[in-house]
Design an enzyme around this catalytic site. Structure first.
Site, mmCIF file in Angstrom:
data_model
loop_
_atom_site.group_PDB
_atom_site.id
_atom_site.type_symbol
_atom_site.label_atom_id
_atom_site.label_comp_id
_atom_site.label_asym_id
_atom_site.label_seq_id
_atom_site.Cartn_x
_atom_site.Cartn_y
_atom_site.Cartn_z
ATOM 1 N N ASN A 271 0.684 -0.949 -0.057
ATOM 2 C CA ASN A 271 0.022 -0.101 -0.095
ATOM 3 C C ASN A 271 0.819 1.279 -0.155
ATOM 4 O O ASN A 271 0.430 2.351 -0.476
ATOM 5 C CB ASN A 271 -1.048 0.043 1.113
ATOM 6 N N GLU B 261 4.891 -3.446 12.458
ATOM 7 C CA GLU B 261 4.112 -2.301 11.980
ATOM 8 C C GLU B 261 2.928 -3.037 11.384
ATOM 9 O O GLU B 261 2.975 -3.351 10.036
ATOM 10 C CB GLU B 261 4.479 -1.343 11.091
ATOM 11 N N CYS C 196 -3.049 1.907 6.592
ATOM 12 C CA CYS C 196 -3.006 1.092 7.955
ATOM 13 C C CYS C 196 -3.726 2.123 8.955
ATOM 14 O O CYS C 196 -4.162 1.677 9.906
ATOM 15 C CB CYS C 196 -1.854 0.516 8.557
ATOM 16 N N LYS D 168 12.449 -7.472 1.363
ATOM 17 C CA LYS D 168 11.595 -8.281 0.405
ATOM 18 C C LYS D 168 10.313 -7.470 0.430
ATOM 19 O O LYS D 168 9.482 -7.291 1.176
ATOM 20 C CB LYS D 168 11.187 -9.582 1.135
HETATM 21 P P1 NAP Z 1 0.391 -8.870 4.384
HETATM 22 O O1 NAP Z 1 -0.486 -9.732 3.437
HETATM 23 O O2 NAP Z 1 0.741 -9.138 5.437
HETATM 24 O O3 NAP Z 1 1.816 -8.692 3.363
HETATM 25 C C1 NAP Z 1 2.743 -7.956 3.841
HETATM 26 C C2 NAP Z 1 4.028 -8.336 3.241
HETATM 27 O O4 NAP Z 1 4.565 -9.695 4.063
HETATM 28 C C3 NAP Z 1 4.009 -8.823 1.783
HETATM 29 O O5 NAP Z 1 5.767 -8.721 1.306
HETATM 30 C C4 NAP Z 1 3.975 -10.155 1.626
HETATM 31 O O6 NAP Z 1 4.424 -11.063 0.630
HETATM 32 C C5 NAP Z 1 4.518 -10.847 2.897
HETATM 33 N N1 NAP Z 1 3.959 -11.974 3.404
HETATM 34 C C6 NAP Z 1 3.012 -12.600 3.165
HETATM 35 N N2 NAP Z 1 2.766 -13.916 3.643
HETATM 36 C C7 NAP Z 1 4.143 -14.125 4.436
HETATM 37 C C8 NAP Z 1 4.657 -14.896 5.526
HETATM 38 N N3 NAP Z 1 3.744 -16.173 5.645
HETATM 39 N N4 NAP Z 1 5.831 -14.672 6.042
HETATM 40 C C9 NAP Z 1 6.410 -13.613 5.754
HETATM 41 N N5 NAP Z 1 6.048 -12.524 4.829
HETATM 42 C C10 NAP Z 1 4.793 -12.655 4.300
HETATM 43 O O7 NAP Z 1 -0.253 -7.638 3.954
HETATM 44 P P2 NAP Z 1 -0.842 -6.535 2.845
HETATM 45 O O8 NAP Z 1 -2.128 -7.103 2.618
HETATM 46 O O9 NAP Z 1 0.159 -6.687 1.849
HETATM 47 O O10 NAP Z 1 -0.676 -5.199 3.610
HETATM 48 C C11 NAP Z 1 -1.639 -4.591 3.950
HETATM 49 C C12 NAP Z 1 -1.698 -4.699 5.653
HETATM 50 O O11 NAP Z 1 -0.571 -4.186 6.095
HETATM 51 C C13 NAP Z 1 -2.822 -4.117 6.651
HETATM 52 O O12 NAP Z 1 -3.190 -4.910 7.414
HETATM 53 C C14 NAP Z 1 -2.330 -2.834 6.787
HETATM 54 O O13 NAP Z 1 -2.981 -2.228 8.154
HETATM 55 C C15 NAP Z 1 -0.821 -3.118 7.043
HETATM 56 N N6 NAP Z 1 0.144 -1.980 7.011
HETATM 57 C C16 NAP Z 1 0.592 -1.443 8.284
HETATM 58 C C17 NAP Z 1 1.296 -0.391 8.273
HETATM 59 C C18 NAP Z 1 1.974 -0.048 9.605
HETATM 60 O O14 NAP Z 1 2.740 0.801 9.410
HETATM 61 N N7 NAP Z 1 1.358 -0.224 10.936
HETATM 62 C C19 NAP Z 1 1.757 0.218 7.082
HETATM 63 C C20 NAP Z 1 0.993 -0.251 5.987
HETATM 64 C C21 NAP Z 1 0.252 -1.414 6.034
HETATM 65 P P3 NAP Z 1 3.808 -11.155 -0.849
HETATM 66 O O15 NAP Z 1 3.208 -9.771 -1.449
HETATM 67 O O16 NAP Z 1 4.688 -11.956 -1.846
HETATM 68 O O17 NAP Z 1 2.502 -11.960 -0.449
#
Ligand code: NAP
Length: 491
Positions: free
Chosen positions: A162, A260, A294, A185
């Site tokens: 995002n 985060e 987020c 990554k």
């Molecule tokens: P996500 O599905 O958790 O993916 C985030 C990252 O983790 C991607 O690089 C993804 O790789 C990787 N990933 C997926 N499965 C994994 C596993 N089993 N082990 C290790 N890494 C893995 O989240 P998203 O849908 O991309 O992002 C949205 C989420 O991020 C929301 O919940 C949002 O609130 C949160 N967010 C938090 C912040 C903060 O600062 N607190 C900021 C931005 C977003 P792939 O893309 O290759 O699957």
């Protein structure tokens, strides 16, 4: 609607290889990940689908580079990082276009995000010079107590789609500023904004191996990061379920972690609020990046005395100000959602809310542009039993709940396992302090809907994570504290 364009011809900053120890390593095309433009569905390019062996190689390169980078002075590191930030700023427009093409957000937001990436790098380049130690008054006459701070070593960083530039930028900035090296990554849906950051760092003179960027299987890359003895820390931005899984793997191998994670931000408007400002704040907080942040307002609470006025003005603002379309069109301020899953989630939450008595007064369905475009949606008469009260929407859906008293608002706002961002609008000073102190959140916006800056800490309470990014606190996550007892002084 799917088509293919020639990536290198159409998008000059697109890099389709991974950066490992200063070399660009291409994968086998049959084992690659294709990346789509969410606005058009077009495949814009491919990146390698790497796994454990390539990650181990990158960690080894980062480990070697650490010996060089950590021994440089903070001033030397700062100068290289400032040159890197300047290259990002010089290429801001092209980087913003790349970001919009791979992620979908409007160009103006992409310009802002790239600008923030450069700002994080500049901030931590300077902050690295202020990693002060301490001399503690000694309880012994003949010994002295010295505290020094040292970079942790190799950091594994995993980031979401995002904010593909700034989420990685602020991790790289704090890690490099403190003297650490990184294996990163990026999300598979948005790898290009990350890969080009690596190239610009190289051009700025940051030594090979300080930044390594790997695309591919999240599970395999994460497993190698968590189990490799040369990795000292895992920093992750993404969803709470993945963060929990990753943290437990990292902690099992005694790696430090920063997480985060997700949010469920309440946005509270009290009777005492300036309603017009609250409407502006709600639009910015809820609909930035089409609701895919987020820190987005997820639940809007309006007090009974101003509920009708606030809702009417919010509806007017949504209908008049928000324009859906391809983010490359300068008139658009609502891009597509990242994919079909995101659209299905928003639809599910709206359907559930309507079944439980909510009234859609704006939007409510897929947008006429097709694909993953969705209409900015306003729903009134929201109630705590609706799924949207508990779950992170990550889309352009604003439900408005009614509350009677300040205590009710605080209770409902805190009734979630998340604790990232919250917002409230009030012009009553006593109420401002009471509410600010009662909210169980790491970030509180008071009369403001967008509050992130490199100068302030960013981190969540509860299931929203641990650690902080940004500000002087952000560097703490990348250092070890060493106590040296200097004895035998004969004093
Ligand atoms: P996500 O599905 O958790 O993916 C985030 C990252 O983790 C991607 O690089 C993804 O790789 C990787 N990933 C997926 N499965 C994994 C596993 N089993 N082990 C290790 N890494 C893995 O989240 P998203 O849908 O991309 O992002 C949205 C989420 O991020 C929301 O919940 C949002 O609130 C949160 N967010 C938090 C912040 C903060 O600062 N607190 C900021 C931005 C977003 P792939 O893309 O290759 O699957």
């Amino acid at each position: 609607m799917t088509s293919t364009v020639s990536p290198t011809k159409d998008i000059p900053l697109l890099r389709e290889a991974c950066l490992i120890g200063g070399k660009w390593v291409s994968g086998d095309e049959s084992n690659s990940i294709s990346v789509n433009n969410p606005a058009t569905g077009a495949i814009i390019g491919r990146v390698p689908r790497f796994g454990r062996p390539e990650t181990a190689e990158a960690i080894s390169a980062a480990h070697t580079a650490f010996k060089v980078w950590s021994k440089m002075t903070a001033v030397e590191r700062c100068n290289l990082m400032l040159a890197w930030a300047d290259l990002i700023s010089e290429n801001q427009k092209e980087l913003a276009q790349l970001l919009t093409i791979e992620m979908g957000k409007p160009l103006a937001e992409s310009m802002g995000e790239v600008g923030i990436t450069a700002n994080y790098i500049r901030f931590f380049a300077e902050e690295g010079k202020r990693v002060y130690g301490d001399v503690i008054p000694s309880p012994w006459k003949d010994r002295r107590i010295m505290v020094t701070k040292e970079p942790l070593g190799v950091v594994g960083a995993i980031t979401p789609w995002n904010f593909p530039s700034s989420m990685l930028g602020r991790k790289l900035a704090a890690a490099l500023g403190s003297g650490c090296t990184v294996v990163a990554k990026p999300a598979s849906q948005t790898p290009y904004s990350a890969l080009i950051l690596g190239e610009l760092a190289e051009k700025a003179g940051i030594p090979a191996g300080v930044i390594n960027i790997i695309t591919g299987s999240a599970a395999q890359i994460a497993d190698e990061m968590c189990e490799n003895e040369n990795v000292r820390k895992i920093t992750f931005t993404g969803s709470t379920p993945v963060g929990k899984q990753l943290a437990s793997k990292a902690l099992a191998n005694m790696k430090k972690v920063s997480m985060e994670l997700g949010g469920n931000a309440p946005f509270i408007v009290f009777d005492s609020a300036d309603i017009d400002k609250a409407v502006d704040g709600a639009i910015a907080s809820k609909f930035r990046n089409s609701g895919q942040t987020c820190v987005c307002a997820n639940r809007i609470y309006a007090q009974a005395g101003i509920y009708d006025e606030f809702s009417a003005k919010l509806k007017a603002a949504i209908d008049e100000q928000l324009r859906v379309g391809d983010g490359l069109d300068p008139d658009v301020n609502q891009g597509p959602l990242i994919d079909e899953h995101a659209v299905a989630k928003v639809e599910e939450l709206i359907t559930d809310a309507v079944e439980k008595g909510g009234t859609v007064v704006s939007g409510g369905k897929r947008d006429a542009h097709g694909g993953s475009f969705f209409e900015p949606t306003l729903l009134l008469n929201a109630t705590p039993d609706m799924k949207v009260a508990k779950e992170e929407t990550f889309g352009p859906f604003a439900p408005v709940f009614k509350f009677e008293s300040e205590d009710d608002a605080i209770r409902m706002a805190n009734d979630t396992e998340y604790g990232l961002a919250c917002y409230f609008y009030s012009q009553d000073l006593g109420q401002t302090f009471r509410v600010m102190e009662a909210l169980e959140y790491g970030l509180v916006g008071v009369n403001e809907g967008v509050i992130t800056t490199e100068y302030a800490p960013f981190g969540g309470y509860k299931d929203s994570g641990m650690g902080n990014e940004g500000s002087k606190y952000g560097i703490d996550d990348y250092i070890n504290i060493k106590y040296s007892c200097i004895g035998g002084l004969g004093i």
